[in-house]
Design a protein around this motif. Sequence first.
Motif, mmCIF file in Angstrom:
data_model
loop_
_atom_site.group_PDB
_atom_site.id
_atom_site.type_symbol
_atom_site.label_atom_id
_atom_site.label_comp_id
_atom_site.label_asym_id
_atom_site.label_seq_id
_atom_site.Cartn_x
_atom_site.Cartn_y
_atom_site.Cartn_z
ATOM 1 N N GLY A 80 0.799 -1.212 0.000
ATOM 2 C CA GLY A 80 0.000 0.000 0.000
ATOM 3 C C GLY A 80 0.833 1.265 0.000
ATOM 4 N N ARG A 81 1.844 1.295 0.829
ATOM 5 C CA ARG A 81 2.644 2.519 0.911
ATOM 6 C C ARG A 81 3.375 2.777 -0.399
ATOM 7 N NH1 ARG A 81 4.843 0.902 5.952
ATOM 8 N NH2 ARG A 81 6.893 1.693 5.406
ATOM 9 N N ALA A 84 0.916 4.050 -2.826
ATOM 10 C CA ALA A 84 0.548 5.415 -2.481
ATOM 11 C C ALA A 84 1.595 6.399 -2.997
ATOM 12 C CB ALA A 84 0.385 5.547 -0.974
ATOM 13 N N HIS A 87 1.250 6.628 -6.692
ATOM 14 C CA HIS A 87 0.008 7.274 -7.051
ATOM 15 C C HIS A 87 0.009 8.770 -6.775
ATOM 16 C CE1 HIS A 87 -4.143 8.581 -6.608
ATOM 17 N NE2 HIS A 87 -4.360 7.757 -7.597
ATOM 18 N N GLN A 283 3.425 -1.816 10.010
ATOM 19 C CA GLN A 283 2.291 -1.110 10.600
ATOM 20 C C GLN A 283 1.385 -2.056 11.394
ATOM 21 O OE1 GLN A 283 -0.551 0.379 7.728
ATOM 22 N NE2 GLN A 283 0.015 -1.200 6.244
ATOM 23 N N LEU A 284 0.822 -1.528 12.434
ATOM 24 C CA LEU A 284 -0.070 -2.279 13.315
ATOM 25 C C LEU A 284 0.660 -3.389 14.056
ATOM 26 C CD1 LEU A 284 -3.363 -2.649 11.244
ATOM 27 C CD2 LEU A 284 -2.602 -0.804 12.743
ATOM 28 N N ILE B 73 -5.521 3.330 0.223
ATOM 29 C CA ILE B 73 -4.955 2.005 0.038
ATOM 30 C C ILE B 73 -3.777 1.784 0.956
ATOM 31 C CG2 ILE B 73 -5.628 1.633 -2.334
ATOM 32 C CD1 ILE B 73 -3.141 2.837 -3.260
ATOM 33 N N ALA B 74 -3.178 2.866 1.432
ATOM 34 C CA ALA B 74 -1.905 2.709 2.117
ATOM 35 C C ALA B 74 -2.065 2.335 3.572
ATOM 36 C CB ALA B 74 -1.109 3.995 2.018
ATOM 37 N N THR B 75 -3.131 2.797 4.182
ATOM 38 C CA THR B 75 -3.163 2.724 5.636
ATOM 39 C C THR B 75 -3.850 1.476 6.179
ATOM 40 O OG1 THR B 75 -5.049 4.200 5.470
ATOM 41 C CG2 THR B 75 -2.951 5.163 6.074
ATOM 42 N N THR B 76 -4.341 0.628 5.329
ATOM 43 C CA THR B 76 -4.912 -0.599 5.862
ATOM 44 C C THR B 76 -4.262 -1.806 5.211
ATOM 45 O OG1 THR B 76 -6.701 -1.556 4.553
ATOM 46 C CG2 THR B 76 -7.054 0.653 5.432
ATOM 47 N N ASN B 101 -6.435 6.629 -5.767
ATOM 48 C CA ASN B 101 -6.518 6.750 -4.321
ATOM 49 C C ASN B 101 -6.924 8.179 -3.995
ATOM 50 O OD1 ASN B 101 -6.063 5.621 -1.738
ATOM 51 N ND2 ASN B 101 -4.206 6.851 -1.564
#
Lengths: 345, 345
Positions: A80-81, A84, A87, A283-284, B73-76, B101
């Motif tokens: 995702g990052r 991002a 994008h 993350q998380l 899209i990046a944060t999950t 996004n």
Amino acid sequence: MTAQVGIADVAAAAGVSRTTVSLVLNNAQSRISDETKTRVRRIATEIGYSPNSVARSLRTRRTRTIGLISDRIATTPFAGRMLAGVHDVARENEYLVFLVNTDGESQIERDAIRALAGQQVDRVIYASMWHQELRAPAELPSSAVFLDCRPIGSNHAAVVPDDRAGGAAAVSELIAAGHRRIAYVDTTENPRPVAADLRWRGYLDVLKAAGLPIDPRLHVREELSAAGGRRATESLLRLPPHSRPTAVFFFNDRMAVGAYAAANALRLEIPRDVSVFGFDDQQLVASELDPPLSTVALPHYEMGRWAMEMALDQRPPPESTYLMTCPVIRRASVGPPSPSPTKTG
Amino acid sequence: MTAQVGIADVAAAAGVSRTTVSLVLNNAQSRISDETKTRVRRIATEIGYSPNSVARSLRTRRTRTIGLISDRIATTPFAGRMLAGVHDVARENEYLVFLVNTDGESQIERDAIRALAGQQVDRVIYASMWHQELRAPAELPSSAVFLDCRPIGSNHAAVVPDDRAGGAAAVSELIAAGHRRIAYVDTTENPRPVAADLRWRGYLDVLKAAGLPIDPRLHVREELSAAGGRRATESLLRLPPHSRPTAVFFFNDRMAVGAYAAANALRLEIPRDVSVFGFDDQQLVASELDPPLSTVALPHYEMGRWAMEMALDQRPPPESTYLMTCPVIRRASVGPPSPSPTKTG
DNA sequence: CTTCGTGGATAAATCGGTTTATCGGTTGGT
DNA sequence: ACCAACCGATAAACCGATTTATCCACGAAG
């Protein structure tokens, strides 16, 4: 659904030719009176004109689209990052991104490259979801940009994380905190990840520079999982007191998680009894541990941006693969070393 | 880089007209001799013809592309599976996906819809990265498909997880294991996630159906984090013995992680002393805990597939929002209830 | 012998823009 | 008075495919 309003509709409504409308709306340097310009623009927005990019692309031979080919987007939390980053730069430049997932299958890869070429994408970004070395498919244009992987046998522009410097930075932090006996928990993954080696090299760089001895007992290899990390940690903490490490640097956060379970089982406390350093800043996970895990972040977002900027020729081509800095994330899993039970000197 | 070979090149090489080439390669029902057909096809592959989709799209007014608009899209960590579902169906049907996004910003959203319309995408999928209710932007075509969100004030086709049934399934598992006092750890998140409510409703459904009492002390709300989950668990486990829960169902895995820390601090063992159930099946978390966390999976991949199939008209339009089943993932965090210290009866 | 139908193939129109070459009209220089 | 330069605007060509309408040749039917 009314038919899309086209340039001809604007021309008719403004009482000018399609040529004029096109010239005005594209700000072409052309001798059009200001009066006409404002009228055309006003009418265009009034009747809600939006150009048909397909027609435009056919003529201009530029589509303002790029193709992003990635081996797998689903199975890693880092995808995702990276997306991002790509994008965001795309949006800033009014580009659109075709996303293609190949699952690492070369047939899908070839089909994708063909399809993207058919769509006349301006550029292709060839992304991997973890740092590796890849041979470019023959069909891949030489203008393609490699993202999170470096090309074998071709000289495509490429960006990867500077894992070696990242590993060095982590170990430097531990040394700065006073540690002298630092373990590296490696992975047995096969094929061996490029990153595992580079981080190990970073570890060695710093120990050598600091004049510290390299103790092979402090380099353990385990399965790439929390359970593997736990086993590695337990074996390290059971070493005799004078050889036991006071800090452990893990190949990645996933393995570092195991240190928490191991410490718990041995009734030890992080960072009082042992300091822990991870890698990836997952993350998380990293930030949610107790205490939060100090780690090195993978610059996925920045690499994504870099690749896209490269694809848009907004960067000078690097002489070789660009190494993106991995920032150290200081959290609470690092502290001063616990005093050795048998103090020497 | 040699110029792309076009249909004219094939025609010239085969000694036929471009019309003939087009008819042959598109398998149009037309009277072309078999001899010519095979020759054209052979030459086309020989000289490496691949059609210019831009030109084709201009004429046919269908691009075989779809636009996927997502809020983030990046944060999950779930985004990937959803993308994968959409993408797999796209590939099976030789479609390409534009990924956009929006970061949830309505200006970006509007621009994106405009840009995608300009690119003449055949359909748009409007995706959210967690289950919520959204008002469709005015510019969004009515043929758009909602993914992981349901439309307010419009009747777009939509798919969301069946969180209520998922919550019910989790609690049913706990009851089946023998539990009678089951807590629900909710989130204080504001605005309140739709899912938090639905999972709670599922919890109530099952308790009522089983004829078990609803104890308000067993419904606690905490911050959406591992730390919040830990606090919630500690407060629950400190209840007097006869009101203490023997099992805890968490809003999600992230909070459930806190139960492990809490259990550790209180010197309790999962699942011997307390059973734990999560929700989300978060990758690299749920399965890596010790013991691995029983949870309910969010069907992101399947929802992605559903949305894309819907976009391609391969499914009959549902009369209302489609609820996708959330499968229960049985792991080792659930066991029989520990005998209550003060046994009644 | 003419007409009609048909098999095989193609010329030309079309999609909606951009770009090139050109137009008529006015001005300015000699 | 003539030509050049310039201004504002546009007709027409073009991008590369698909689709429609048409063409020719040949055999069968009337």
